[in-house]
Scaffold this motif. Structure first.
Motif, PDB file in Angstrom:
ATOM      1  N   ARG A   1      81.537 -37.733  93.262  1.00 53.68           N
ATOM      2  CA  ARG A   1      82.056 -36.385  93.520  1.00 53.68           C
ATOM      3  C   ARG A   1      81.738 -35.583  92.257  1.00 53.68           C
ATOM      4  O   ARG A   1      82.359 -35.788  91.222  1.00 53.68           O
ATOM      5  CB  ARG A   1      83.561 -36.427  93.826  1.00 53.68           C
TER       6      ARG A   1
ATOM      7  N   LEU B   1      78.887 -34.342  97.495  1.00 56.98           N
ATOM      8  CA  LEU B   1      80.000 -33.441  97.210  1.00 56.98           C
ATOM      9  C   LEU B   1      79.827 -32.917  95.791  1.00 56.98           C
ATOM     10  O   LEU B   1      79.774 -33.684  94.832  1.00 56.98           O
ATOM     11  CB  LEU B   1      81.331 -34.184  97.330  1.00 56.98           C
TER      12      LEU B   1
ATOM     13  N   ASP C   1      90.958 -25.436  97.784  1.00 54.32           N
ATOM     14  CA  ASP C   1      90.237 -25.898  98.972  1.00 54.32           C
ATOM     15  C   ASP C   1      89.041 -26.790  98.644  1.00 54.32           C
ATOM     16  O   ASP C   1      88.292 -27.182  99.545  1.00 54.32           O
ATOM     17  CB  ASP C   1      89.744 -24.684  99.776  1.00 54.32           C
ATOM     18  N   SER C   2      88.865 -27.127  97.386  1.00 54.63           N
ATOM     19  CA  SER C   2      87.694 -27.916  96.981  1.00 54.63           C
ATOM     20  C   SER C   2      87.900 -29.394  97.279  1.00 54.63           C
ATOM     21  O   SER C   2      88.982 -29.947  97.074  1.00 54.63           O
ATOM     22  CB  SER C   2      87.428 -27.737  95.481  1.00 54.63           C
ATOM     23  N   GLU C   3      86.832 -30.049  97.759  1.00 51.39           N
ATOM     24  CA  GLU C   3      86.859 -31.499  97.980  1.00 51.39           C
ATOM     25  C   GLU C   3      86.615 -32.279  96.688  1.00 51.39           C
ATOM     26  O   GLU C   3      86.799 -33.494  96.658  1.00 51.39           O
ATOM     27  CB  GLU C   3      85.793 -31.891  99.012  1.00 51.39           C
TER      28      GLU C   3
END
Length: 699
Positions: free
Chosen positions: A561, A596, A618-620
């Motif tokens: 990530r 991601l 709202d970020s993954e």
């Protein structure tokens, strides 16, 4: 509920410490908090626990490790009965269990105890603890049929007493009997049974252990010398020419102290490597004069010369009674023991049978264990150009003892072997090549000359260049004679990676060569890139670094990530530096939409969920980033060092990425464990794509 395994035996002399160490190694690969409990203990220091505490950095208070002394236990059993004894030991066990995820229980040793029915007591304790039972049987000096019968008896004894026997291990089997024993055990027992052969390196005492046992005085020698194994004893009495023929590798020379000729002769033989000895033991309380001792020190610096007051005959009797023991003062024996255990035990099967559930956390030790395990599973050859360097030789010693990979050391063979002998390191199994005289030099010169002909390199110039160990090692990798190379303990980064740029070059799809550090924090593993190679990458290069770093992370079990770091988060800032990161993030998304990635993003928003909830809810990636890409070398290098020092993190690297074949650079301040880790990483890189399910996947 806390799980536990009870390692026990049926009699003394089974060498059970090898198994106990091996099981502890398995547990610490998967579990963060492992406790140790020994229900019954002798007076004096517990050598095995001291080894476990030092090796695995156990924080468990020593007073919680031990139940009762043997004498106290025998008295309690005689006066109040077995039920009261068991009750007190169960209470002490649960004090340990409540603070740990898994407990390794070390059964009684059957040595000079006054407890009746000791096997029955071990079985009952295991049942009361709710522990799986792993019996160990000694096979020393027995034929295959006898060993099989002993193993059957041990299984039936514990099984009939209601124990959950998950496997059985026969230890110290004669090497000649080992294949037959292993075959018969696997065919005739209802649980997995593993056979470990006798290893002379484990039973050989170190010189330091002999000094302690005999009360000897150390006249010359350093810690490395005292750590040498005494694999044989040679008693001096003959004239020097005859005596020299009797010397054997790793022997301890025992001679009256007035035989200066034998003292100097044996040390001179050691200095010449013909053969290397463990040291010299002087008897009769006689000592050579100061001139002889000064010469001895110059001939073989660090080699022990020790003195006892007794004569040769009583000294011999004492020497043959001294046996090598696993303890914290002999870490190389622990490496040998672990290598033996891991070669002959199906560790994956045993781990499953003792029900070790993997922790959610990934500690530095767990990550390092995983590197060793994966490197061993897909064996590769790694070349180490700095074959004379002490730290490299010590790392080679660990790698060979643990059977991690095949090794090639570069350097003048006599000098490498002499340096290894001085450090009490056995290089058996390693290949040693001298680039100056190797037949490969001509072949490599032709190859390098062709590769660099456009730069005006002639065969004659190439012949000189390839004698350099860095170039020679790189050409070994290029030609498939080694799978990877690790250097840099004494060479600069440029000297290590320049040959790789010229010869191996970048792999398809990679624009540049970059690097990452694996940052092993207390509860996770993060990947930092690039902290070692590219000073000021542009947006295109930064995107390439991010994609490469994600691939490296995935190869080593870290789910990628990606956080593209900057001094601002999201759209909150502007300027050339932020714009570079923003463009790089867009390029990563275009090239690898499956990854991601978030950027620009500040470090705190990348790794702290609370901050991320405020800045990028709202970020993954925000708050969960595992791959952190720095905008330039200045930021990256300083950050990794700050985290390493202030958070007490283990920094593994730099790991180079983007080359067609793996070459990795070491810091010139690298510790032995750093070199071991880097070699293991290099071997794993050479294996190609990694299998899934690595423990760091949820980091």
């Amino acid at each position: 509920m806390t799980r536990s395994v009870y390692v026990t035996g049926i009699d003394r002399g089974d060498g059970r410490q090898v198994v106990e160490l091996g099981v502890m190694e398995l547990l610490t690969r998967h579990v963060d908090r492992v406790g140790v409990f020994r229900p019954l203990v002798h007076d004096g220091p517990d050598r095995l626990f001291e080894l476990l505490r030092a090796r695995y950095r156990l924080s468990q208070p020593a007073e919680t490790v031990f139940g009762l002394g043997y004498e106290e236990a025998a008295r309690l059993q005689a006066e109040q009965g077995t039920d009261e004894l068991v009750s007190q030991l169960v209470e002490r066990f649960h004090r340990v269990a409540k603070d740990h995820e898994y407990v390794l229980v070390l059964g009684s040793d059957y040595a000079a105890t006054s407890l009746p029915a000791e096997l029955n007591l071990n079985a009952r304790l295991a049942n009361e603890f709710g522990a799986a039972v792993l019996p160990v049987v000694g096979g020393q000096g027995q034929e295959a049929a006898s060993v099989r019968a002993e193993a059957h008896n041990a299984y039936r004894a514990y099984h009939s007493l209601g124990c959950d026997v998950v496997a059985l291990i026969v230890n110290r089997v004669a090497p000649a009997q080992h294949p037959a024993v292993a075959e018969q055990l696997s065919a005739h027992l209802p649980v997995p049974c593993y056979a470990l052969p006798e290893d002379g390196a484990l039973s050989a005492p170190t010189v330091g252990q002999i000094v302690h046992a005999l009360g000897a005085e150390v006249l010359l020698g350093d810690d490395s010398g005292l750590a040498r194994d005494a694999r044989d004893f040679v008693f001096g009495g003959a004239m020097l020419p005859t005596f020299l023929k009797a010397l054997t590798p790793g022997c301890l020379v025992v001679t009256p102290g007035d035989r200066a000729d034998l003292v100097i002769g044996s040390l001179a033989a050691h200095s010449a490597g013909a053969p290397s000895i463990a040291g010299v033991l002087l008897t009769l309380d006689e000592r050579p004069g100061p001139d002889i001792m000064a010469l001895a020190n110059r001939l073989a610096p660090g080699t022990p010369v020790v003195s006892v007051s007794g004569g040769s005959f009583p000294t011999a009797a004492e020497l043959f009674a001294v046996e090598g023991k696993l303890n914290a003062a002999a870490p190389r024996k622990a490496e040998t023991a672990l290598g033996l255990f891991e070669r002959h035990v199906d560790t994956a099967e045993l781990t499953n049978r003792i029900s070790v559930a993997r922790s959610g956390r990934v500690t530095p030790m767990m990550f390092e264990h995983e590197l060793i395990e994966r490197s061993r599973a897909g064996r590769r050859r790694v070349v180490l150009p700095e074959g004379n360097e002490e730290r490299v030789l010590r790392a080679a010693d660990v790698l060979l003892r643990r059977d991690v990979c095949d090794l090639t050391l570069l350097g003048e063979e006599a000098a490498v072997r002499k340096r290894a002998a001085d450090l009490a390191i056995d290089l058996e199994g390693a290949q040693i090549i001298d680039p100056q005289v190797s037949p490969l030099r001509e072949r490599f010169a032709e190859l390098y000359g062709k590769l660099r002909a456009h730069k005006g390199v002639t065969y004659e110039l190439a012949y000189d260049v390839v004698a350099d160990v860095s170039y020679f090692g790189t050409l070994m990798v290029q030609e498939g004679l080694a799978d990877g190379m690790v250097s840099g303990a004494v060479h600069s980064t440029a000297a290590t990676i320049r040959p790789a740029f010229e010869i191996i070059k970048t792999k398809p799809g990679a624009q540049i060569v970059s690097s990452v550090f694996f940052m092993c924090l207390a509860d996770r593993v993060l990947v930092y890139g690039d902290c070692a190679v590219n000073p000021d990458p542009d947006a295109e290069q930064l995107a390439d670094i991010a994609i490469q770093s994600a691939a490296t992370a995935a190869q080593f079990g870290v789910e990628p990530r990606i956080a593209m770091l900057s001094y601002s988060t999201g759209t909150s800032g502007s300027g050339a530096d932020v714009d570079k990161v923003r463009k790089a993030t867009e390029l990563v998304r275009e090239r690898r939409p499956d990854l991601l990635v978030e950027g620009p993003i500040q470090y705190d928003a990348a790794v702290d969920a609370a901050v991320a909830k405020t800045k990028l809810p709202d970020s993954e990636v925000a708050g969960r980033a595992t791959v952190l890409v720095f905008p330039d070398l200045n930021t990256g290098n300083n950050t990794y060092k700050a985290v390493q020092r202030s958070a007490n993190a283990v920094a593994v690297g730099p790991v180079l990425q983007g080359l067609r074949k793996p070459v990795n650079d070491l810091s010139r301040g690298a510790l032995v464990q750093d070199i071991v880790n880097t070699v293991a990483i290099t071997a794993i890189q050479a294996q190609g794509a990694a299998p899934g399910g690595s423990p760091a996947a949820d980091a």
